[in-house]
Design a protein around this motif. Structure first.
Motif, mmCIF file in Angstrom:
data_model
loop_
_atom_site.group_PDB
_atom_site.id
_atom_site.type_symbol
_atom_site.label_atom_id
_atom_site.label_comp_id
_atom_site.label_asym_id
_atom_site.label_seq_id
_atom_site.Cartn_x
_atom_site.Cartn_y
_atom_site.Cartn_z
ATOM 1 N N GLY A 128 34.477 17.013 56.817
ATOM 2 C CA GLY A 128 33.594 18.015 56.074
ATOM 3 C C GLY A 128 32.219 18.165 56.061
ATOM 4 N N ALA A 129 31.758 17.073 56.652
ATOM 5 C CA ALA A 129 30.161 17.029 56.882
ATOM 6 C C ALA A 129 29.594 18.022 57.533
ATOM 7 N N ARG A 130 28.541 18.511 57.447
ATOM 8 C CA ARG A 130 27.648 19.409 58.323
ATOM 9 C C ARG A 130 26.159 18.916 58.889
ATOM 10 N N SER A 131 26.303 19.245 60.152
ATOM 11 C CA SER A 131 24.759 18.747 60.842
ATOM 12 C C SER A 131 24.489 20.122 61.352
ATOM 13 N N PHE A 132 23.064 20.370 60.901
ATOM 14 C CA PHE A 132 22.745 21.795 61.360
ATOM 15 C C PHE A 132 21.676 21.720 62.430
ATOM 16 N N THR A 133 22.080 20.842 63.491
ATOM 17 C CA THR A 133 21.600 20.685 64.738
ATOM 18 C C THR A 133 21.457 22.280 65.553
ATOM 19 N N PRO A 134 22.684 22.913 65.586
ATOM 20 C CA PRO A 134 22.420 24.135 66.301
ATOM 21 C C PRO A 134 21.826 25.558 65.782
ATOM 22 N N TRP A 135 21.300 25.375 64.706
ATOM 23 C CA TRP A 135 20.543 26.525 63.824
ATOM 24 C C TRP A 135 20.097 27.447 64.919
ATOM 25 N N PRO A 136 19.109 26.960 65.947
ATOM 26 C CA PRO A 136 18.626 27.987 66.577
ATOM 27 C C PRO A 136 19.554 28.946 67.196
ATOM 28 N N ALA A 180 27.600 45.417 72.115
ATOM 29 C CA ALA A 180 26.911 44.278 72.107
ATOM 30 C C ALA A 180 26.675 43.808 70.554
ATOM 31 N N ILE A 181 26.195 44.806 69.616
ATOM 32 C CA ILE A 181 26.352 44.300 68.213
ATOM 33 C C ILE A 181 27.595 43.655 67.871
ATOM 34 N N ILE A 182 28.495 44.235 68.109
ATOM 35 C CA ILE A 182 29.953 43.510 67.512
ATOM 36 C C ILE A 182 30.163 42.554 68.366
ATOM 37 N N LEU A 183 29.982 42.416 69.590
ATOM 38 C CA LEU A 183 30.021 40.867 70.046
ATOM 39 C C LEU A 183 29.440 39.905 69.587
ATOM 40 N N SER A 184 28.006 40.360 69.338
ATOM 41 C CA SER A 184 27.169 39.294 68.490
ATOM 42 C C SER A 184 27.735 38.756 67.321
ATOM 43 N N VAL A 185 28.151 39.857 66.351
ATOM 44 C CA VAL A 185 28.623 39.538 65.018
ATOM 45 C C VAL A 185 29.714 38.491 65.267
ATOM 46 N N VAL A 186 30.764 38.894 65.967
ATOM 47 C CA VAL A 186 31.916 38.212 66.136
ATOM 48 C C VAL A 186 31.595 36.566 66.571
ATOM 49 N N CYS A 187 30.573 36.562 67.447
ATOM 50 C CA CYS A 187 30.129 35.343 68.091
ATOM 51 C C CYS A 187 29.450 34.470 66.761
ATOM 52 N N LEU A 188 28.822 35.182 65.774
ATOM 53 C CA LEU A 188 28.051 34.668 64.707
ATOM 54 C C LEU A 188 29.189 34.149 63.742
ATOM 55 N N CYS A 189 30.309 34.439 63.820
ATOM 56 C CA CYS A 189 31.287 34.178 62.658
ATOM 57 C C CYS A 189 32.369 33.145 63.167
ATOM 58 N N GLN A 190 32.256 32.928 64.095
ATOM 59 C CA GLN A 190 33.396 32.219 64.784
ATOM 60 C C GLN A 190 33.078 30.961 65.508
ATOM 61 N N GLY A 248 38.274 15.658 65.388
ATOM 62 C CA GLY A 248 37.356 16.768 66.285
ATOM 63 C C GLY A 248 36.337 17.350 64.967
ATOM 64 N N SER A 249 35.272 17.903 65.916
ATOM 65 C CA SER A 249 34.567 18.485 65.229
ATOM 66 C C SER A 249 34.280 19.920 65.863
ATOM 67 N N ALA A 250 34.071 21.103 64.751
ATOM 68 C CA ALA A 250 33.783 22.308 65.149
ATOM 69 C C ALA A 250 32.453 22.676 65.285
ATOM 70 N N VAL A 251 31.964 23.299 66.334
ATOM 71 C CA VAL A 251 30.372 23.772 66.474
ATOM 72 C C VAL A 251 30.703 25.402 66.141
ATOM 73 N N PHE A 252 29.630 25.628 65.155
ATOM 74 C CA PHE A 252 29.515 27.027 64.681
ATOM 75 C C PHE A 252 28.097 27.299 65.435
ATOM 76 N N ASN A 253 27.530 28.512 65.264
ATOM 77 C CA ASN A 253 26.073 28.965 65.530
ATOM 78 C C ASN A 253 25.188 28.117 64.548
ATOM 79 N N LEU A 254 25.727 27.895 63.434
ATOM 80 C CA LEU A 254 24.449 27.399 62.316
ATOM 81 C C LEU A 254 24.941 25.881 62.081
ATOM 82 N N TRP A 255 25.945 25.442 62.344
ATOM 83 C CA TRP A 255 25.928 24.055 62.121
ATOM 84 C C TRP A 255 27.338 23.327 62.941
ATOM 85 N N ILE A 256 27.504 22.279 62.780
ATOM 86 C CA ILE A 256 28.514 21.319 63.240
ATOM 87 C C ILE A 256 29.045 20.733 62.093
#
Length: 152
Positions: free
Chosen positions: A49-57, A13-23, A36-44
């Motif tokens: 190249g602009a970043r929106s920190f909407t998905p930070w939770p 579960a830790i490994i799965l969470s860390v992989v999800c954090l990084c991709q 198109g835009s890429a949605v990460f866990n921390l930003w869009i």
């Protein structure tokens, strides 16, 4: 400690969470022409190249989940605390899935762009299953110890 099956589930579960954090967990594709835009866990990250920190939770929830899982592994002698920590992680991942669903709805509702989920977003439900299996194993161990205490 490592020979217990629930420890293996917690490590997975830790490994799965860390992989999800990084991709990236999703992408936003415009309906017409555009980049198109890429949605990460921390930003869009937009195509420019602009970043929106909407998905930070999403990032915060997974960041809290990993140390709690490490603490659950470390508390292998206190099975009831370990079961509670697994349950806490299950609630955290459920919150992640709910917020991700709300984010997908809110970003795709205007009709100007479509929301596409990447394979890494499915790692969180897999981690949820791993925490459930670990908790089930911890509770089974506790029941076994209690049954041995009754025999004495």
């Amino acid at each position: 400690m490592i020979q217990r099956k629930q420890t293996i589930f917690l490590l997975l579960a830790i490994i799965l969470s860390v992989v999800c954090l990084c991709q990236p967990v999703a992408s936003l594709q415009p309906v017409g022409m555009g980049i198109g835009s890429a949605v990460f866990n921390l930003w869009i990250e937009t195509g420019e190249g602009a970043r929106s920190f909407t998905p930070w939770p999403l990032f915060a929830i997974l960041l809290i989940s990993c140390p709690v899982a490490v603490a659950a592994i470390a508390t292998f002698k206190n099975r009831m605390l370990q079961a509670r920590l697994c349950l806490l992680n299950m609630f955290l991942l459920l919150a992640w899935m709910c917020y991700f669903g709300w984010l997908a709805y809110s970003l795709g509702k205007d009709g100007a762009q479509t929301f596409h989920i990447h394979w890494t977003a499915f790692l969180v439900p897999l981690a949820f299953i791993m925490y459930w299996l670990a908790r089930r194993g911890v509770l089974a161990d506790e029941a076994l110890v209690k049954s041995m205490d009754r025999i004495r």
